[in-house]
Design a protein around this motif. Structure first.
Motif, short mmCIF file in Angstrom:
data_model
loop_
_atom_site.label_atom_id
_atom_site.label_comp_id
_atom_site.label_asym_id
_atom_site.label_seq_id
_atom_site.Cartn_x
_atom_site.Cartn_y
_atom_site.Cartn_z
N GLN A 1 -4.71 -12.66 80.19
CA GLN A 1 -4.07 -11.39 79.80
C GLN A 1 -2.93 -11.63 78.82
N ALA A 2 -2.11 -12.62 79.11
CA ALA A 2 -0.98 -12.93 78.23
C ALA A 2 -1.46 -13.36 76.85
N GLY A 3 -2.52 -14.17 76.82
CA GLY A 3 -3.07 -14.60 75.54
C GLY A 3 -3.63 -13.44 74.74
N GLU A 4 -4.32 -12.53 75.43
CA GLU A 4 -4.85 -11.34 74.75
C GLU A 4 -3.73 -10.48 74.19
N GLU A 5 -2.64 -10.39 74.96
CA GLU A 5 -1.48 -9.63 74.48
C GLU A 5 -0.87 -10.27 73.24
N ALA B 1 -3.72 -22.63 80.74
CA ALA B 1 -5.14 -22.76 80.39
C ALA B 1 -5.73 -21.40 80.03
N GLY B 2 -5.38 -20.36 80.78
CA GLY B 2 -5.88 -19.02 80.49
C GLY B 2 -5.38 -18.52 79.15
N PHE B 3 -4.11 -18.79 78.86
CA PHE B 3 -3.52 -18.38 77.58
C PHE B 3 -4.26 -19.06 76.42
N VAL C 1 5.65 -12.76 74.37
CA VAL C 1 4.91 -12.22 75.51
C VAL C 1 5.47 -12.88 76.76
N ALA C 2 5.74 -12.07 77.76
CA ALA C 2 6.44 -12.55 78.95
C ALA C 2 5.56 -12.49 80.20
N PHE C 3 6.12 -13.03 81.27
CA PHE C 3 5.55 -12.89 82.60
C PHE C 3 6.61 -12.28 83.52
N ASP C 4 6.14 -11.45 84.42
CA ASP C 4 6.94 -10.89 85.52
C ASP C 4 7.92 -9.81 85.08
N GLU C 5 8.71 -9.34 86.07
CA GLU C 5 9.43 -8.08 85.88
C GLU C 5 10.94 -8.21 86.03
N ASP C 6 11.50 -9.29 85.56
CA ASP C 6 12.95 -9.40 85.53
C ASP C 6 13.52 -8.20 84.76
N SER D 1 5.17 -7.43 75.35
CA SER D 1 4.69 -6.98 76.65
C SER D 1 5.00 -8.05 77.69
N THR D 2 4.72 -7.71 78.94
CA THR D 2 4.87 -8.69 80.01
C THR D 2 3.72 -8.52 81.00
N VAL D 3 3.23 -9.64 81.51
CA VAL D 3 2.16 -9.63 82.52
C VAL D 3 2.82 -9.75 83.88
N VAL D 4 2.66 -8.72 84.70
CA VAL D 4 3.36 -8.70 85.99
C VAL D 4 2.40 -8.96 87.14
N GLN D 5 2.95 -9.60 88.15
CA GLN D 5 2.24 -9.83 89.40
C GLN D 5 2.70 -8.77 90.40
N GLN D 6 2.33 -8.96 91.64
CA GLN D 6 2.75 -8.01 92.67
C GLN D 6 3.34 -8.77 93.86
N PRO D 7 4.50 -9.42 93.67
CA PRO D 7 5.08 -10.21 94.76
C PRO D 7 5.43 -9.37 96.00
N PHE D 8 5.72 -8.09 95.80
CA PHE D 8 5.96 -7.23 96.95
C PHE D 8 4.75 -7.25 97.88
N GLU D 9 3.56 -7.17 97.29
CA GLU D 9 2.33 -7.17 98.10
C GLU D 9 2.08 -8.53 98.73
#
Length: 319
Positions: free
Chosen positions: A136-140, A169-171, A239-244, A258-266
């Motif tokens: 996703q980050a690479g596509e962004e 690797a995904g990027f 391009v970032a990761f997470d929601e700081d 953009s930023t690729v976010v995970q769901q650490p709450f879940e």
């Protein structure tokens, strides 16, 4: 009267002891993170929400003394000695923790999150597909570069952690053949000063770099700080990761693509409920492949406000 007072005192003491015994009878579940970072506050909120629904359990959210495998393993040993019944952990160094993880898994059910240790005897992994997140980050990045050639520099905490390697690797997979190159990735071992210095050094030594990606939650804010100090915000595509909060602010103002976010709450919420059910004999939540994937998503300028509102609501729901 003296006898009545004595009886009352004894009865009260009995109630206190009984209450203590009941507290000790509660099964204990622990969520162990890989290092001290604001990223984990959402996971902690998820654990708190689960605590409200799991009254017969005592839930713990624990940070290791240092962001190292040795500190994590020592903490798990202490938890087991103290009587914890199940552990979920984000491994700082999976490859060098197999023996320690297997030792723990031989004593209590062990689950992983965020950074897996698939070669260990952990029961299951609950978290993101880091490879998919990297894609996703690479596509962004491809979208943000809009056909321009790119020479990107990456920044991450633990270069050897599975989550880092899979994201990288995904990027690379997503940018292959798109005129964009990931020149290098600089690790910092979750040293925030070093994380900032890494970016500063690249800006001085590598003027050809025109795009950056921050693979761990605190890397994008350090990228932002360095670019701002150098007067290069908006000149280098990020391009970032997470929601700081700094990251979300940069997306909102257009400084980051953009930023690729995970769901650490879940992870915190679902993880605690999964372990509770497992201890109760319900193993239906563990799939055959032992992977429970919580999807990642892309946050850009158009949906950042809605995402922030959802985050606030989740934190508020934890009480």
């Amino acid at each position: 009267m003296k006898y009545r007072m004595l009886f009352t005192a004894v009865a009260a003491a009995g109630l206190l002891l009984g209450g203590s015994a009941l507290a000790q009878d509660k099964k204990q579940l622990a969520f162990v993170v890989n290092a001290s970072s604001d990223f984990w506050k959402l996971a902690e909120a998820g654990v708190k929400k689960a605590q409200g629904e799991l009254g017969s359990y005592e839930l713990q959210f624990r940070y290791p003394a240092q962001g190292t495998a040795a500190a994590q393993n020592a903490l798990m040993d202490d938890l087991v000695t103290a009587g914890v019944d199940a552990i979920m952990i984000s491994s700082a160094d999976p490859k060098n923790s197999i023996d320690a993880f297997n030792r723990i898994a031989g004593q209590v059910p062990l689950f992983t999150t965020d950074s897996d240790a698939p070669e260990s005897n952990r029961i299951a992994y609950l978290g993101s597909s880091n490879t998919d997140a990297g894609v996703q980050a690479g596509e962004e990045m491809v979208k943000a570069m809009a056909g321009k050639e790119g020479k990107c520099m990456g920044f991450v905490g633990f270069l050897g952690a599975d989550n880092a390697k899979e994201r990288i690797a995904g990027f690379k997979q997503a940018i292959e053949g798109k005129g964009i190159e990931l020149v290098d990735v600089r690790g910092d071992d979750v040293d925030f000063t070093r994380a900032r210095t890494n970016v500063d050094d690249v800006l001085v030594a590598n003027p050809e770099i025109n795009c950056m990606v921050g693979f761990y939650s605190y890397n994008p804010p350090k990228i932002y700080e360095a670019l701002q100090a150098a007067g290069k915000l908006g000149q280098i595509t990020v391009v970032a990761f997470d929601e700081d909060p700094v990251t979300l602010g940069a997306v909102k103002e257009g400084s980051f693509a953009s930023t690729v976010v995970q769901q650490p709450f879940e992870w915190g919420y679902q993880g605690m409920k999964l372990m509770a059910k497992y201890l109760e004999g319900d193993k239906s939540g563990v799939p055959e492949n032992k992977l429970i994937i919580v999807p990642t998503k892309v946050i850009e300028k158009g949906n950042v406000d809605a995402f922030e509102a959802d985050l606030k609501a989740k934190i508020a729901s934890a009480g």
